[in-house]
Design a protein around this motif. Structure first.
Motif, PDB file in Angstrom:
ATOM      1  N   ALA A  92       0.830  -1.208   0.000  1.00 49.59           N
ATOM      2  CA  ALA A  92       0.000   0.000   0.000  1.00 49.59           C
ATOM      3  C   ALA A  92       0.867   1.262   0.000  1.00 49.59           C
ATOM      4  O   ALA A  92       0.588   2.226  -0.721  1.00 49.59           O
ATOM      5  CB  ALA A  92      -0.926  -0.006   1.215  1.00 49.59           C
ATOM      6  N   SER A 128       2.294   1.743  -3.465  1.00 49.59           N
ATOM      7  CA  SER A 128       1.310   2.299  -4.393  1.00 49.59           C
ATOM      8  C   SER A 128       1.136   3.799  -4.190  1.00 49.59           C
ATOM      9  O   SER A 128       1.041   4.564  -5.158  1.00 49.59           O
ATOM     10  CB  SER A 128      -0.029   1.583  -4.222  1.00 49.59           C
ATOM     11  N   ALA A 177      -3.341   2.220   2.913  1.00 48.79           N
ATOM     12  CA  ALA A 177      -4.248   1.996   1.784  1.00 48.79           C
ATOM     13  C   ALA A 177      -5.152   3.202   1.578  1.00 48.79           C
ATOM     14  O   ALA A 177      -5.463   3.572   0.430  1.00 48.79           O
ATOM     15  CB  ALA A 177      -5.080   0.743   2.028  1.00 48.79           C
ATOM     16  N   MET A 200      -6.945   0.639  -5.634  1.00 50.48           N
ATOM     17  CA  MET A 200      -6.603   1.157  -4.315  1.00 50.48           C
ATOM     18  C   MET A 200      -7.817   1.141  -3.382  1.00 50.48           C
ATOM     19  O   MET A 200      -7.701   0.888  -2.183  1.00 50.48           O
ATOM     20  CB  MET A 200      -6.046   2.575  -4.428  1.00 50.48           C
ATOM     21  N   LEU A 231      -8.115  -2.339  -2.256  1.00 49.81           N
ATOM     22  CA  LEU A 231      -7.122  -2.625  -1.214  1.00 49.81           C
ATOM     23  C   LEU A 231      -7.549  -2.034   0.121  1.00 49.81           C
ATOM     24  O   LEU A 231      -7.393  -2.666   1.171  1.00 49.81           O
ATOM     25  CB  LEU A 231      -5.763  -2.059  -1.631  1.00 49.81           C
ATOM     26  N   LEU A 232      -8.109  -0.832   0.086  1.00 44.42           N
ATOM     27  CA  LEU A 232      -8.595  -0.198   1.309  1.00 44.42           C
ATOM     28  C   LEU A 232      -9.733  -1.010   1.917  1.00 44.42           C
ATOM     29  O   LEU A 232      -9.759  -1.244   3.139  1.00 44.42           O
ATOM     30  CB  LEU A 232      -9.070   1.224   1.002  1.00 44.42           C
ATOM     31  N   THR A 236      -8.207  -4.306   3.494  1.00 41.43           N
ATOM     32  CA  THR A 236      -7.482  -4.137   4.753  1.00 41.43           C
ATOM     33  C   THR A 236      -8.398  -3.675   5.882  1.00 41.43           C
ATOM     34  O   THR A 236      -8.296  -4.160   7.005  1.00 41.43           O
ATOM     35  CB  THR A 236      -6.327  -3.138   4.580  1.00 41.43           C
TER      36      THR A 236
END
Length: 298
Positions: free
Chosen positions: A69, A72, A202, A215, A218-219, A222
Motif C-alpha cells: 500500500a 502504491s 491503503a 486502491m 485494497l482499502l 485491509t
C-alpha cells in the motif's frame, strides 16, 4: 530527470551483459513479485507461534500488504516513468518464449520506487527479524542476498533506474523498522496494529491515486480484515471470560458440595452415635471413628 535516476549505470549494465541474461533474470525477479511475497508472508503467518505454542495471527501478511500500500501511494505521488531502453526487447526473445518473457520480464506503470526492491526488503527483512532459524547475522545475510539479486534483476531487465532500486530498499527498511518498533511498543496485539497501519496506508494510496479502483479495493480489503479481526478477538475474550467464570463456579460448587458432605456425614455420625448410645450399642463408636480419621474435609 533520467540522468539523475542513473541512466549511465543502467546503460553500462546493458552494454556488459548479453541479451540472453534477461531470460535468466525474468525467472530470478519472481522472488520479488507480489504473488511470491504474499505466499512467503502467508507461510510466515502460519509458522510463527508465541511462547505458548499458539499462532500469532496473520500479522506478517499484514506487514507485507501495508508495504504494498505504501508502494502504491509513492508511485502515484511521484508518477515517474520507467526506462525506455531494455536489455532484450520482447521481439528479440525466442518465439516460443515470447509470451512468457512478455509476462515476466516486462513491466508497465510508474517506476519510482521499485516495487520489487521495496517488497522484497520488507518481506525478507521481516523474516530475518522474526524467524528463529540460524543466527541473526546469517538471516540478515540471506535476506540481503535475495534483495540484492532481485534488485539487480530489475536493472538487467531494464524496468527500473538505479535510483528506483535504492529508494525502494531505503523506504522498505524505514517502513519495516517503524512497523516493528510500533509492534514491540504497544499493548495491542500485532495483527491489529499491522492491519491498522495497512489500512491507513491503503487510505493514503486511495486518496493520492484519486480513487483508483484497485486502491479502493485494497482499502476495503485491509479495513474489512481489521474489523473482522477485532470482532473475532472480542468474541474470543468474551468466551475466555465465560470459561473463567464457569471454572470458578465449578470450584465454588465443589467446595460447597464438599462442605455439605462433611456436614451431612458429621451430623449423621452424631445422630448414629446418639442412637447407638441410647440403644446400648456402645461398641459401634461411629462418631469418634469418623472425627478422628486421617481424612481432611477442609
Amino acid at each position: 530527470m533520467s540522468l539523475v535516476r542513473g541512466t549511465t549505470v543502467l546503460e553500462g549494465i546493458h552494454d556488459i551483459l548479453p541479451e540472453w541474461a534477461a531470460l535468466c533474470m525474468a525467472v530470478v525477479t519472481q522472488l520479488g513479485d507480489v504473488w511470491f511475497l504474499l505466499l512467503v508472508a502467508i507461510g510466515a503467518s502460519w509458522a510463527l507461534e508465541d511462547e505458548r505454542g499458539r499462532k500469532q495471527g496473520p500479522w506478517p501478511l499484514a506487514v507485507v500488504v501495508g508495504g504494498l500500500a505504501l508502494l502504491s501511494a509513492l508511485k502515484y505521488a511521484f508518477a515517474m516513468p520507467r526506462p525506455e531502453t531494455v536489455l532484450m526487447p520482447v521481439e528479440n526473445a525466442p518465439e516460443a518464449l515470447r509470451p512468457w518473457y512478455s509476462n515476466l520480464g516486462t513491466a508497465a506503470g510508474y517506476g519510482f520506487p521499485s516495487g520489487h526492491a521495496l517488497g522484497s526488503t520488507v518481506t525478507f527483512g521481516l523474516l530475518a527479524a522474526v524467524l528463529d532459524v540460524g543466527t541473526r547475522r546469517q538471516r540478515i545475510a540471506v535476506a540481503a542476498a535475495i534483495v540484492g539479486l532481485v534488485s539487480f534483476s530489475r536493472l538487467v531487465l531494464g524496468v527500473h533506474y538505479p535510483i528506483d532500486i535504492v529508494a525502494g530498499v531505503l523506504v522498505g527498511l524505514a517502513y519495516l523498522g517503524a512497523t516493528l518498533w510500533l509492534v514491540e511498543r504497544t499493548s495491542v496485539d500485532r495483527t491489529t496494529v499491522t492491519l491498522a497501519i495497512a489500512s491507513g496506508l491503503a487510505l493514503v494510496a486511495a486518496v493520492v491515486s484519486d480513487g483508483s479502483g484497485s486502491m479502493l479495493q485494497l482499502l476495503a480489503l485491509t479495513a474489512g480484515a481489521l474489523v473482522v479481526w477485532v470482532v473475532r478477538n472480542r468474541r474470543e475474550e468474551t468466551r475466555s471470560d465465560r470459561r473463567v467464570r464457569v471454572a470458578r463456579a465449578k470450584i465454588r460448587g465443589s467446595v460447597v458440595a464438599a462442605v455439605a458432605v462433611v456436614a451431612v456425614v458429621a451430623v449423621g455420625a452424631i445422630l448414629l452415635d446418639y442412637v447407638a448410645t441410647r440403644s446400648g450399642l456402645f461398641g459401634l463408636g461411629v462418631a469418634p471413628s469418623l472425627l478422628s480419621s486421617d481424612v481432611s474435609f477442609a
